[in-house]
Design an enzyme around this catalytic site. Sequence first.
Site, PDB file in Angstrom:
ATOM      1  N   TYR A 208       0.815  -1.169  -0.034  1.00  0.00           N
ATOM      2  CA  TYR A 208       0.040   0.328   0.109  1.00  0.00           C
ATOM      3  C   TYR A 208       0.978   1.255  -0.050  1.00  0.00           C
ATOM      4  O   TYR A 208       1.887   1.282   0.588  1.00  0.00           O
ATOM      5  CB  TYR A 208      -0.825   0.105   1.199  1.00  0.00           C
TER       6      TYR A 208
ATOM      7  N   TRP B 138       2.296   4.678  -2.343  1.00  0.00           N
ATOM      8  CA  TRP B 138       2.809   5.143  -3.489  1.00  0.00           C
ATOM      9  C   TRP B 138       4.224   4.838  -3.951  1.00  0.00           C
ATOM     10  O   TRP B 138       5.188   5.400  -3.794  1.00  0.00           O
ATOM     11  CB  TRP B 138       2.889   6.795  -3.447  1.00  0.00           C
TER      12      TRP B 138
END
Length: 774
Positions: free
Chosen positions: A113, A115
């Site tokens: 999870y 970026w």
Amino acid sequence: MTGGKMHYTASHWGLYEVGPQSEGGARLRPFANDPDPSPIGLDQLGEAVSRLRVARPAVRESWLREGPGAAPEKRGREPFVEVGWEQALDLVASELKRITQTYGNEAIFGGSYGWSSAGRFHHAQSQVHRFLNAIGGYVRHVDTYSLSAGRAIMPHIVGQIDDLHAQHTSWDVIAEHTRLFVSFGGVPLKNSRVSPGGAGRHRVRDALCAMSNNGGRLISISPIRHEPDTAVDFEWIPIRPNTDVALMLALAHQLFAHGLADIGFLTRYCVGADTFRDYVMGRNDGVPKTHEWAEAITGVPRERIVRLAREMAATTTMLNVAWSLQRAQHGEQPFWTIVALASVLGQIGLPGGGFGLGYGSMNAIGSRHPCVKGPSLPQGANPVDAFIPVSRIADLLLHPGGPFNYQGRNCIYPDIRLVYWAGGNPFHHHQDLNRLRRAWEKPDTVIVHEQFWNPLARMADILLPATLAAERDDIGFATREGLLVAMRKVVEPRAEARDDYAIFTDIAARMNVEDTFTEGLSPIQWLKRLYSAFAQNSRAQGIDIPSFETFWENGLIDLSPYDNPVILLQSFRDNPDANPLPTSSGRIELFCAFVEAAGAADCPPHPTWIEPDEWLGSLATRHYPLHFVSDQPERRLHSQLDHAAWSLDGKAQGRERLTINRKDAMARGIVDGDVVEIFNDRGRCQASAQLSDDIKAGVVRLATGAWFDPAQAFDAHSNPNMLTTDRPASTFSQGCAALTCLVDIARSRDPKIPSAHDMPAIIESDRFETDDHS
């Protein structure tokens, strides 16, 4: 780069040109065509950042000595032993085989999870999920910490939130037509610096200036006075956190009560308008949602509420709500209520009017670039049905076999024995880190791919060093950013770091699924395949795309020649019968039968004001009087590059700055620069006090993303998730509720020295073997 065509690389916070090699290595500089480039990441290849790289595979000492499940309470607190790649890969493959053969694939949680890479092939989440699917599947997560409540509710009200974001009215239309831009949660520029896959041209600052220059007014309703731009004059209306819904309802009450509601729009384009109106007027609960009622809840003066409603009705008005508002208890309600208020105004689908769900939350929202499907690595089919809402990971680990409800579905938490994590940092994203740390003791094994010795790396049993985006070839793309980027490798991998694809390929070979995982393709062959699919999709939309070789040589494809203005829901307004919404009724749902059938008592079937439980429970009665806002940081994306010079320069002696109103500081004997302790029943941390008049009294603010040291019981590095609540927004969405939080502050009597950026203890493998046989 020594000459010829420009080379590029990308991150979520910007596109970089690769400058000439210098004595210190490659140099990154901002994309020349970016009008407002972010300074984040320009130092990502420097030695100050690289000193915390994971150099070699490493295994937690107890796990290596005693095997899976050994001393899980020592995760994050004991040394690592560096091992060779072959040994590390053998350990991983052996443990995966043990788990799948003994417990089945439902015992694996595929964590990824955050970026991770802006590159679409070396995207860690795609890589780890593709690999786990190749070996038989895994327990997955759904939704995001950023938008769980909004993602859950919006498909039943208007449409899928990603589709809505891609269709948001473009900033050029707003600049030309919007005369009043009212933003609940403000439009903080720091949040708009990023896009998943790479922000190409940062547009929000110039967009707000253009709107202002054309006579548009900006009103920011927020506990914090966010400065959108020094050149933009705006009005700040301070509000108590978590009360925006009450203000929206009072504005709707004014519109209904004074004949300013667009009844024609409500009748033609909405279902449930009568139910919503009855609730607003107090006909079904005996509580009219008046300006006096809202003032007592929100702290916004009643006179300003009355005037604001009339201003909104008198001109072309865009209503915006920041993502942060739905990261709270009952977080579905702000998004639903902003749509309801915009429906009462009746400007949805008109140029410059209607609503926005996150202008300023990401760079791409409000773009006029073409909406093209970007390249992405296929993840394959997952044979395992079990899942969790993303922010319920601690519940998953702590309560195997326990029930949970998700959008009306009754589900069961599986029994997780192995966590495999690549991409992201749960010890940043998750709330109540002391609770997560306890939950992290439950699995037999935690395997992590990571570049840096951050908290997640230190909480692993087996740690595999991964490359940075700048250390590999890839293709960068973000929806509505208007650029496809040839991300040429800038530098060689640090020490023994490997690409995730190479790591998974070697593990797959040990598990006899290499062909399934790789399909016989090298990384460059995958890039060509992904590019070919992108080119085909683009050409179908009339966009001319060159050959891969031309793209790779030139470095960029600029899609801006295909730009067009965008108006959200324009076709729906033009003809709702021919262009219905993807809701069950085809209309905007102000009363939703699906939500009613879901039966979640904490998520009623129409927009509703509900007082947060946190205000009523033990925290409030034990006198934690300050609302705690943990928002996005200005100098990094989440926890990425927290140890970089740009991030460190924004701290005070290694601590984050806590913004506190001068009156609240004076009442506690706190002066500017004091080391303070923030505390509640869940935990405590230290920060540096920054006194300000630009925050509402009774509210304090601490940016997220500071690493914490899992070896220490007390956080000296200012991680706000030591204090936030790990409870769901509602039983409907099970979303993150971090921004419903109460704390108190005191001057620190014993300031601790931040240690989160220190290297952990590492034992060389030959020394470990000697000790082991002594």
